[in-house]
Write a protein that holds these residues in place. Structure first.
Motif, mmCIF file in Angstrom:
data_model
loop_
_atom_site.group_PDB
_atom_site.id
_atom_site.type_symbol
_atom_site.label_atom_id
_atom_site.label_comp_id
_atom_site.label_asym_id
_atom_site.label_seq_id
_atom_site.Cartn_x
_atom_site.Cartn_y
_atom_site.Cartn_z
ATOM 1 N N ARG A 11 1.004 -1.339 -0.006
ATOM 2 C CA ARG A 11 0.043 -0.014 -0.243
ATOM 3 C C ARG A 11 0.985 1.220 -0.068
ATOM 4 O O ARG A 11 2.049 1.247 0.192
ATOM 5 C CB ARG A 11 -0.868 -0.062 1.254
ATOM 6 C CG ARG A 11 -0.120 0.217 2.537
ATOM 7 C CD ARG A 11 -1.143 -0.102 3.763
ATOM 8 N NE ARG A 11 -1.865 1.237 3.816
ATOM 9 C CZ ARG A 11 -1.471 2.465 4.395
ATOM 10 N NH1 ARG A 11 -0.177 2.609 4.820
ATOM 11 N NH2 ARG A 11 -2.193 3.516 4.424
ATOM 12 N N ALA A 12 0.101 2.205 0.001
ATOM 13 C CA ALA A 12 0.967 3.646 0.185
ATOM 14 C C ALA A 12 2.058 3.985 -0.727
ATOM 15 O O ALA A 12 2.095 3.439 -1.911
ATOM 16 C CB ALA A 12 0.994 3.901 1.620
ATOM 17 N N GLU A 13 3.083 4.424 0.114
ATOM 18 C CA GLU A 13 4.187 5.087 -0.544
ATOM 19 C C GLU A 13 5.010 3.931 -1.466
ATOM 20 O O GLU A 13 5.340 4.406 -2.641
ATOM 21 C CB GLU A 13 5.340 5.597 0.366
ATOM 22 C CG GLU A 13 6.621 5.594 -0.056
ATOM 23 C CD GLU A 13 7.672 4.598 0.274
ATOM 24 O OE1 GLU A 13 8.438 4.580 -0.651
ATOM 25 O OE2 GLU A 13 7.480 3.901 1.312
ATOM 26 N N ILE A 14 5.269 2.650 -0.609
ATOM 27 C CA ILE A 14 5.907 1.572 -1.672
ATOM 28 C C ILE A 14 5.199 1.050 -2.853
ATOM 29 O O ILE A 14 5.861 1.008 -3.797
ATOM 30 C CB ILE A 14 6.394 0.314 -0.688
ATOM 31 C CG1 ILE A 14 7.185 -0.334 -1.460
ATOM 32 C CG2 ILE A 14 4.971 -0.093 -0.070
ATOM 33 C CD1 ILE A 14 8.658 0.155 -1.851
ATOM 34 N N ALA A 36 -10.109 1.428 4.140
ATOM 35 C CA ALA A 36 -9.756 2.594 4.450
ATOM 36 C C ALA A 36 -8.569 3.433 3.799
ATOM 37 O O ALA A 36 -8.579 4.575 3.573
ATOM 38 C CB ALA A 36 -8.800 2.460 5.800
ATOM 39 N N ASP A 37 -8.190 2.544 2.562
ATOM 40 C CA ASP A 37 -7.280 3.246 1.816
ATOM 41 C C ASP A 37 -7.701 3.397 0.191
ATOM 42 O O ASP A 37 -6.886 3.933 -0.544
ATOM 43 C CB ASP A 37 -6.080 1.971 1.314
ATOM 44 C CG ASP A 37 -4.991 2.210 2.372
ATOM 45 O OD1 ASP A 37 -5.078 2.896 3.327
ATOM 46 O OD2 ASP A 37 -4.104 1.285 2.543
ATOM 47 N N ALA A 38 -9.144 3.172 0.349
ATOM 48 C CA ALA A 38 -9.464 3.265 -1.177
ATOM 49 C C ALA A 38 -9.442 4.721 -1.998
ATOM 50 O O ALA A 38 -9.359 4.693 -3.122
ATOM 51 C CB ALA A 38 -11.073 3.102 -0.690
ATOM 52 N N ASP A 39 -9.362 5.748 -1.307
ATOM 53 C CA ASP A 39 -9.388 7.113 -1.613
ATOM 54 C C ASP A 39 -7.850 7.727 -1.890
ATOM 55 O O ASP A 39 -7.547 8.617 -1.837
ATOM 56 C CB ASP A 39 -9.931 7.962 -1.045
ATOM 57 C CG ASP A 39 -11.840 7.727 -1.165
ATOM 58 O OD1 ASP A 39 -12.059 7.116 -2.306
ATOM 59 O OD2 ASP A 39 -12.300 7.948 -0.161
ATOM 60 N N ASN A 55 -10.545 -3.460 6.812
ATOM 61 C CA ASN A 55 -9.343 -2.402 7.133
ATOM 62 C C ASN A 55 -8.173 -2.836 7.938
ATOM 63 O O ASN A 55 -6.993 -2.672 7.619
ATOM 64 C CB ASN A 55 -9.913 -1.216 8.187
ATOM 65 C CG ASN A 55 -11.013 -0.432 7.448
ATOM 66 O OD1 ASN A 55 -10.928 -0.224 6.255
ATOM 67 N ND2 ASN A 55 -12.430 -0.075 7.977
ATOM 68 N N ALA A 56 -8.502 -3.729 8.879
ATOM 69 C CA ALA A 56 -7.088 -4.210 9.635
ATOM 70 C C ALA A 56 -6.319 -5.025 8.561
ATOM 71 O O ALA A 56 -6.658 -5.733 7.914
ATOM 72 C CB ALA A 56 -7.518 -5.324 10.834
ATOM 73 N N TYR A 373 -2.578 1.500 9.986
ATOM 74 C CA TYR A 373 -1.260 1.239 9.154
ATOM 75 C C TYR A 373 -0.055 2.001 10.006
ATOM 76 O O TYR A 373 -0.319 2.861 10.801
ATOM 77 C CB TYR A 373 -1.329 1.305 7.764
ATOM 78 C CG TYR A 373 -2.629 0.847 7.367
ATOM 79 C CD1 TYR A 373 -2.716 -0.676 7.225
ATOM 80 C CD2 TYR A 373 -3.442 1.249 6.910
ATOM 81 C CE1 TYR A 373 -3.918 -1.309 6.976
ATOM 82 C CE2 TYR A 373 -4.831 1.064 6.494
ATOM 83 C CZ TYR A 373 -4.993 -0.296 6.259
ATOM 84 O OH TYR A 373 -6.122 -0.917 5.846
ATOM 85 N N ASP A 374 1.129 1.980 9.427
ATOM 86 C CA ASP A 374 2.278 2.685 9.974
ATOM 87 C C ASP A 374 1.915 4.201 9.791
ATOM 88 O O ASP A 374 1.174 4.727 8.937
ATOM 89 C CB ASP A 374 3.223 2.287 9.120
ATOM 90 C CG ASP A 374 4.733 2.831 9.797
ATOM 91 O OD1 ASP A 374 5.442 2.224 10.713
ATOM 92 O OD2 ASP A 374 4.967 4.002 9.115
#
Length: 631
Positions: A11-14, A36-39, A55-56, A373-374
């Motif tokens: 997810r995210a940055e990586i 939680a990350d959909a947007d 989400n978890a 998440y982190d």
């Protein structure tokens, strides 16, 4: 095999980082994402997206079966694991290969060999790599000790022990954190080197014993055993030590026929010029950009090339061939260093950086930062001909960045980079334990500028602001500062503008105010979001919150209330209703953003009320319990 479509099991940055290289190579991309990350931006960047309901991490990114099914649904022929989550899970790697997909990572056997830090040390010792020996039955003379999770990293499941009496309790806490973060509560104990440096070596292997070394990184600046600042090359490292480190890393990777990109981490004692093996990360590291910038390589591209069976050029034996300049990276976290690095969540209203830095970010302006998440928002990296130039430029980038909506460690990063300790290169893993490098003195002009901007927002065009024929008292704008009276700015509206003691208002607007104080003229940029006001100037950033004129009684809490410092899950309740408690006594443990946080009694008294139980999900500011102070 030629890869045509990659699914990134992360997810995210990586995820964004891998997509960038895939696009460069003409490879299609697939993303999996939680609700939680959909947007978040990384979802929109991919060519195809597959939802993982929930989400978890345990129900989304850690579900190997769902990730592999998503790859099949999307027609992907390869999976890149990124870092964290399933990236060092040998069973997942085997399942990917069993599904007929290309695994962009090391062989499952290599992951297993290095996955257990206990077994990894045995292999390294056999390969002639120096290791730290864990005492079988520690005594006082062995202190301090370090409890570490065998299956994990990132500081989770890691505890420093300075008293043998505390060893059992710290092991139990480390086991709980490790089980939560990695699904494996196995821990071990080793000597803790107080002033050691964390130096790691980047390797890329072809799986047949040939290993390329791409220099080393110094990652000594850490908080809670998690890296905050990384750089390459490592400063003040004798050439003999540098060569020995590279050779040890090469031998370590060759000993397991390592395939793909990996990092061999060492603990270095500058006083004795000795180093010891810590662990091998069988994946891409968060801090890989500094290596890419000084060596002119794309490590993700090399990962893909090795997975496709394509060869790669090996640097010179010393590992120093092709090194250009110096690179420094900082990790921007949504956390409050002044409150024991308490994670922050909510809306990141603004995230903007000047264009002279590499920014690998998982969020953008307007993104919601969840508690699942982190807490890392972005990595900011600068490359320059010299170390001093890189540090100076990076400080400038951080100072001029606009980061609004959440408390971050931005000011702490500026303090670290500007400190004599860091600039000298004589840093150790204990740096942030000795000094927090908290923000400098606040700019007194920031609340004045904010008050003027707020007044401008209410001013009718063509009329003087807040003007009165007979002035009896100044106008008052009050901001929250934790005190009963608040931070008060008093000002007068006149025919000619504003009159404020100590300041001259040169220019006034809703988003920009220019003030002059003691002959020094400063421009302030103001952004208003609800009752929050963010002020940016050459002095730095100031976040303010306007106090409402009238207080809603429903928002008042009972004296002695223990409020949740952040959204999270209650892990344990350590006392019973009606029991006597003492100031500082642990009462509850919360988990948020992969870390555990202990809530303690604010005073001596009686635990009159407990509103939660293990497993309860709580919101920030929610009343967890009430302690009634004894007379």
């Amino acid at each position: 095999m030629t890869i045509s479509r990659i699914l990134v099991a992360n997810r995210a940055e990586i995820a964004s980082r891998v997509f960038r290289t895939a696009r460069k190579l003409g490879i299609e991309t697939v993303v999996v994402h939680s609700d939680a990350d959909a947007d978040l931006p990384f979802v929109a960047e991919a060519d195809h997206a597959v939802r993982l309901p929930g989400n978890a991490p345990a129900e989304t990114y850690l579900r190997a079966d769902l990730v592999i099914e998503a790859a099949k649904v999307a027609g992907a022929d390869a999976i890149h694991p990124g870092y964290g989550f399933l990236s060092e899970n040998a069973d997942f790697a085997r399942a990917v290969e069993a599904a007929g997909l290309v695994w962009i990572g090391p062989a499952p056997e290599s992951i297993e060999q290095m996955g257990s830090k206990i077994e990894a040390k045995k292999i390294m010792a056999a390969a002639g790599v120096p290791v730290l020996e864990a005492p079988a039955s520690p005594v006082e003379s062995d202190l301090p000790l370090l409890v570490k999770a065998s299956a994990g990293g990132g500081g989770r499941g890691m505890r420093i022990v300075r008293s043998l009496d505390a060893l059992g309790a710290e092991i139990a806490k480390a086991e709980a954190e490790a089980a939560s973060a990695f699904g494996d509560g196995t821990v071990f104990v080793e000597p803790y080197v107080e002033a050691g440096r964390h130096v790691e070596v980047q390797v890329v292997g072809d799986g047949a014993g040939n290993v390329a070394v791409f220099g080393e990184r110094d990652c000594s600046v850490q908080r809670r055993h998690q890296k905050v600042v990384e750089e390459s090359p490592a400063p003040l490292l004798p050439d003999t030590v540098r060569s020995a480190l590279h050779e040890a890393a090469r031998n370590a990777a060759a000993a397991i026929d390592y395939r793909g990109a990996g990092t061999v981490e060492f603990l270095y004692d500058a006083a004795s010029e000795r180093f010891w093996f810590l662990e091998m990360n069988t994946r891409l590291q968060v801090e890989h950009p500094v290596t890419e910038l000084v060596h002119g390589v794309d490590l993700v591209e090399l990962q893909i090339a090795v997975a496709e069976g394509v060869g790669f050029d090996t640097p010179s034996p010393s590992g120093s061939g092709g090194v250009s300049g110096h690179a420094v990276e900082v990790r921007l976290y949504a956390e409050d260093p002044a409150a024991d690095y308490q994670p922050q969540s909510g809306t990141l209203t603004t995230l903007e950086f000047p264009g002279d830095a590499r920014v690998d970010a998982g969020y953008t302006s307007g993104s919601e930062v969840s508690t699942f998440y982190d807490a890392m928002l972005a990595k900011v990296i600068v490359h320059a001909p010299t170390r001093d130039a890189a540090i100076r430029r990076l400080v400038g980038v951080l100072r001029t960045a606009k980061i609004h909506g959440l408390v971050t460690n931005r000011e702490q990063l500026i303090g670290i980079l500007g400190s004599e300790a860091f600039r000298s290169g004589e840093v150790s893993t204990s740096l942030l334990a000795e000094e927090k490098f908290l923000p400098r003195t606040e700019d007194p002009g920031a609340p004045v500028a904010a008050a003027v901007a707020l007044a401008e927002a209410t001013r009718r065009p063509g009329l003087p602001v807040a003007w009165r024929n007979v002035t009896s008292q100044p106008q008052r704008t009050v901001f929250e500062d934790g005190s009963e009276d608040g931070l008060v700015v008093e000002w007068y509206g006149t025919r000619d503008g504003y009159r404020i003691d100590g300041f001259e208002v040169i220019d006034a607007g809703q988003s920009r105010v220019v003030l002059e104080r003691d002959g020094l003229r400063t421009a302030y940029e103001i952004a208003v979001a609800g009752d929050r006001i963010d002020v940016d100037s050459s002095f730095g950033h100031t976040a303010l919150r306007k106090r409402p004129r009238f207080t809603d009684p429903a928002t008042q809490t009972q004296p002695g209330s223990l409020l949740a410092p952040m959204p999270g899950s209650v892990i344990s309740v350590l006392a019973e209703t009606g029991s006597d408690v003492t100031e500082g006594q642990p009462l509850l443990v919360l988990e948020a953003m992969k870390m555990q946080h202990t809530v303690t009694a604010p005073t001596d008294g009686v635990l009159a009320q407990i509103n939660v139980k293990p497993g309860t999900q709580v919101a920030a500011g929610e009343v967890l319990a009430v302690v009634e102070e004894t007379a």
